[in-house]
Design an enzyme around this catalytic site. Structure first.
Site: not given
Ligand code: PNS
Length: 162
Positions: A20, A44, A93, A131
């Site tokens: 990250h 979560k 990745r 992670s």
């Molecule tokens: O590190 P991650 O868990 O893969 O990140 C995921 C994240 C936080 C980028 C994604 O879950 C997110 O943007 N959540 C906010 C809710 C949202 O906007 N959902 C619609 C898009 S799929």
């Protein structure tokens, strides 16, 4: 379009890894301002609280003048619009990341067509770091000191057994 190029780098960061951090450094060189946005996700189960994650991230990016760290909830595109960002930055990745990222990027485009998702590759040395695996390796007694920033390793140690 004029004005500063503001980009949002969203994620769970539970915890922040060197992968990250590598992406944040690359993004900070490309955009005028980079906002690292940590999702507050009540559904979560996470190892670190959002406040702990904000602290670890702030400490790790302190030397990068154009990077800030914030928590957000609700839709990412709404948060991005509030911040005046035109770009969502995500790291890919390996091919295995692509499908999930594609779905997310297209959904975000549907919700907010003016916002572009930009994908960047982390340094090859981090292409396998996640992670989830960091937590597992730490839990099983493996050495993770090359995989996370020092403050994350310290905070994991402070937690004792996870
Ligand atoms: O590190 P991650 O868990 O893969 O990140 C995921 C994240 C936080 C980028 C994604 O879950 C997110 O943007 N959540 C906010 C809710 C949202 O906007 N959902 C619609 C898009 S799929």
């Amino acid at each position: 379009m004029s004005g500063p190029k503001i980009s949002i780098y969203p994620g769970s960061f539970d915890p922040l890894t060197n992968g990250h951090l590598d992406l944040i450094e690359r993004g900070a060189r490309l955009f005028d301002q980079l906002i690292v946005a940590i999702l507050r996700n009540e559904n979560k189960t996470s190892l670190f609280t959002v406040e702990e994650r904000v602290e670890m991230l702030r400490e790790s990016v302190r030397r990068l003048a154009n990077v800030t760290v914030e928590a957000f909830d609700g839709l990412l595109v709404k948060f991005a619009a509030q911040k005046g960002a035109r770009v969502i930055l995500r790291g890919i990745r390996a091919v295995s990341d692509y499908e999930y990222e594609l779905q997310m990027a297209l959904m975000n485009r549907k919700l907010h067509p003016e916002l572009e998702t930009v994908f960047m590759l982390p340094g090859e040395a981090y292409s396998y770091v996640s992670s989830r695996q960091v937590k597992e390796v730490y839990r099983l007694g493996g050495n993770i000191s090359d995989l996370v920033p020092p403050i994350v390793e310290q905070r994991l140690r402070d937690k004792g057994h996870i």
